[in-house]
Write a protein that holds these residues in place. Structure first.
Motif, PDB file in Angstrom:
ATOM      1  N   ARG A  53      27.907   2.205  -9.841  1.00  0.00           N
ATOM      2  CA  ARG A  53      27.191   2.692  -8.892  1.00  0.00           C
ATOM      3  C   ARG A  53      27.845   2.633  -7.363  1.00  0.00           C
ATOM      4  O   ARG A  53      27.728   3.355  -6.643  1.00  0.00           O
ATOM      5  N   LEU A  61      24.838  10.009  -7.328  1.00  0.00           N
ATOM      6  CA  LEU A  61      24.265   9.381  -8.189  1.00  0.00           C
ATOM      7  C   LEU A  61      23.210  10.115  -8.915  1.00  0.00           C
ATOM      8  O   LEU A  61      22.886  10.240  -9.960  1.00  0.00           O
ATOM      9  N   ALA A  62      22.209  10.618  -7.763  1.00  0.00           N
ATOM     10  CA  ALA A  62      20.949  11.256  -8.279  1.00  0.00           C
ATOM     11  C   ALA A  62      21.343  12.523  -8.996  1.00  0.00           C
ATOM     12  O   ALA A  62      20.706  12.924  -9.933  1.00  0.00           O
ATOM     13  N   GLN A  65      22.485  11.574 -12.683  1.00  0.00           N
ATOM     14  CA  GLN A  65      21.180  11.067 -13.379  1.00  0.00           C
ATOM     15  C   GLN A  65      20.771  12.358 -13.870  1.00  0.00           C
ATOM     16  O   GLN A  65      20.000  12.414 -15.246  1.00  0.00           O
ATOM     17  N   LYS A  66      20.290  13.336 -13.158  1.00  0.00           N
ATOM     18  CA  LYS A  66      19.595  14.529 -13.237  1.00  0.00           C
ATOM     19  C   LYS A  66      20.283  15.508 -14.401  1.00  0.00           C
ATOM     20  O   LYS A  66      19.732  15.794 -15.103  1.00  0.00           O
ATOM     21  N   PHE A  68      22.358  14.282 -16.662  1.00  0.00           N
ATOM     22  CA  PHE A  68      22.199  13.804 -17.919  1.00  0.00           C
ATOM     23  C   PHE A  68      20.907  13.571 -18.646  1.00  0.00           C
ATOM     24  O   PHE A  68      20.856  13.965 -19.948  1.00  0.00           O
ATOM     25  N   HIS A  69      19.952  13.705 -17.771  1.00  0.00           N
ATOM     26  CA  HIS A  69      18.659  13.775 -18.222  1.00  0.00           C
ATOM     27  C   HIS A  69      18.129  15.171 -18.826  1.00  0.00           C
ATOM     28  O   HIS A  69      17.547  15.328 -19.628  1.00  0.00           O
ATOM     29  N   ILE A  74      20.039   9.008 -21.111  1.00  0.00           N
ATOM     30  CA  ILE A  74      19.683   8.204 -19.918  1.00  0.00           C
ATOM     31  C   ILE A  74      20.599   7.753 -19.292  1.00  0.00           C
ATOM     32  O   ILE A  74      21.700   7.176 -19.849  1.00  0.00           O
ATOM     33  N   CYS A  75      20.796   7.817 -17.867  1.00  0.00           N
ATOM     34  CA  CYS A  75      21.767   7.561 -17.183  1.00  0.00           C
ATOM     35  C   CYS A  75      21.458   6.152 -16.171  1.00  0.00           C
ATOM     36  O   CYS A  75      20.353   6.148 -15.602  1.00  0.00           O
ATOM     37  N   ARG A  76      22.296   5.146 -16.244  1.00  0.00           N
ATOM     38  CA  ARG A  76      22.020   3.939 -15.719  1.00  0.00           C
ATOM     39  C   ARG A  76      23.126   3.576 -14.556  1.00  0.00           C
ATOM     40  O   ARG A  76      24.269   4.014 -14.984  1.00  0.00           O
ATOM     41  N   THR A  77      22.906   2.855 -13.500  1.00  0.00           N
ATOM     42  CA  THR A  77      24.061   2.512 -12.858  1.00  0.00           C
ATOM     43  C   THR A  77      24.432   0.972 -12.999  1.00  0.00           C
ATOM     44  O   THR A  77      23.543   0.192 -13.662  1.00  0.00           O
TER      45      THR A  77
END
Length: 220
Positions: A53, A61-62, A65-66, A68-69, A74-77
């Motif tokens: 992060r 980051l947003a 995540q979008k 990968f989605h 599933i993208c996590r920090t």
């Protein structure tokens, strides 16, 4: 430098990403997007992807995540202490957090599909059986077999038996640098290799199309 912009380390929970020092967000974005769009199996569908992060701005980051989605991941920090802990080094703060975590926080995300990472060649008689996806950094020799609930990615030559989507997932696929198995299974479909196969120069992917298993060349 392009090949080293994104570095991947496989773990029990999924893939941990790190990035080349000095690489811009645009370069990182383009590199990841190219891999995802190529459908090369660089990332397996349903896999948990962890990114540091501190490396990105909130807006960046947003966007990641979008991205990968949109490709079914599933993208996590993760923080710096989590990175240290995942490498098997002392991390007192990470251990403390784990002890004080609430029961709700300890529950697994039902959407996250764990990945089994095998950093060796599978020899005849050896078997990998799991409900998750499998990444093999090595060969799968004749007599070895992999039975996975998710997809299978082999960074080497596959000459054994491979069964993806064993629980009935018809969206699962099988990828190998050289796909020469004795038998391929995806969900409830079975395909056998011809008696004589020539090693191809490109990686190949086996997936279900129009109710049958189809093998196609891909770019890694």
């Amino acid at each position: 430098m392009h090949d080293e912009i994104v570095k991947i380390k496989g773990g029990r929970k999924g893939l941990q990403l790190s990035f080349a020092e000095g690489a811009s967000f645009d370069d990182i974005w383009k590199h990841i997007e190219q891999k995802l769009e190529s459908g090369s199996g660089f990332f397996l569908r349903g896999t948990l992807v962890l990114v540091p992060r501190e490396r990105f701005l909130k807006e960046e980051l947003a966007r990641l995540q979008k991205l990968f989605h949109e490709h079914g991941l599933i993208c996590r920090t993760m923080g710096a202490e989590e990175t240290v802990a995942s490498e098997g080094k002392p991390a007192a703060s990470a251990a403390k957090k784990q002890k004080t975590a609430s029961p709700a926080a300890r529950k697994k995300d039902p959407q996250v599909q764990e990945m089994v990472v095998v950093n060796r060649t599978l020899r005849g008689g050896q078997e990998i059986r799991t409900a998750s996806s499998v990444l093999v950094c090595g060969n799968v020799n004749p007599g070895a077999q992999i039975i996975a609930g998710g997809s299978i990615d082999i960074r080497g030559t596959c000459r054994g038996l491979v069964h993806a989507g064993a629980s009935g997932d018809t969206d699962s696929f099988i990828i190998a640098d050289h796909l020469m198995p004795t038998q391929i299974r995806i969900a409830n479909l079975i395909a056998r290799s011809p008696d004589h196969m020539e090693m191809t120069e490109r990686a190949e992917r086996a997936s279900i199309k129009d109710g049958q298993i189809v093998i196609e060349p891909i770019e890694r």
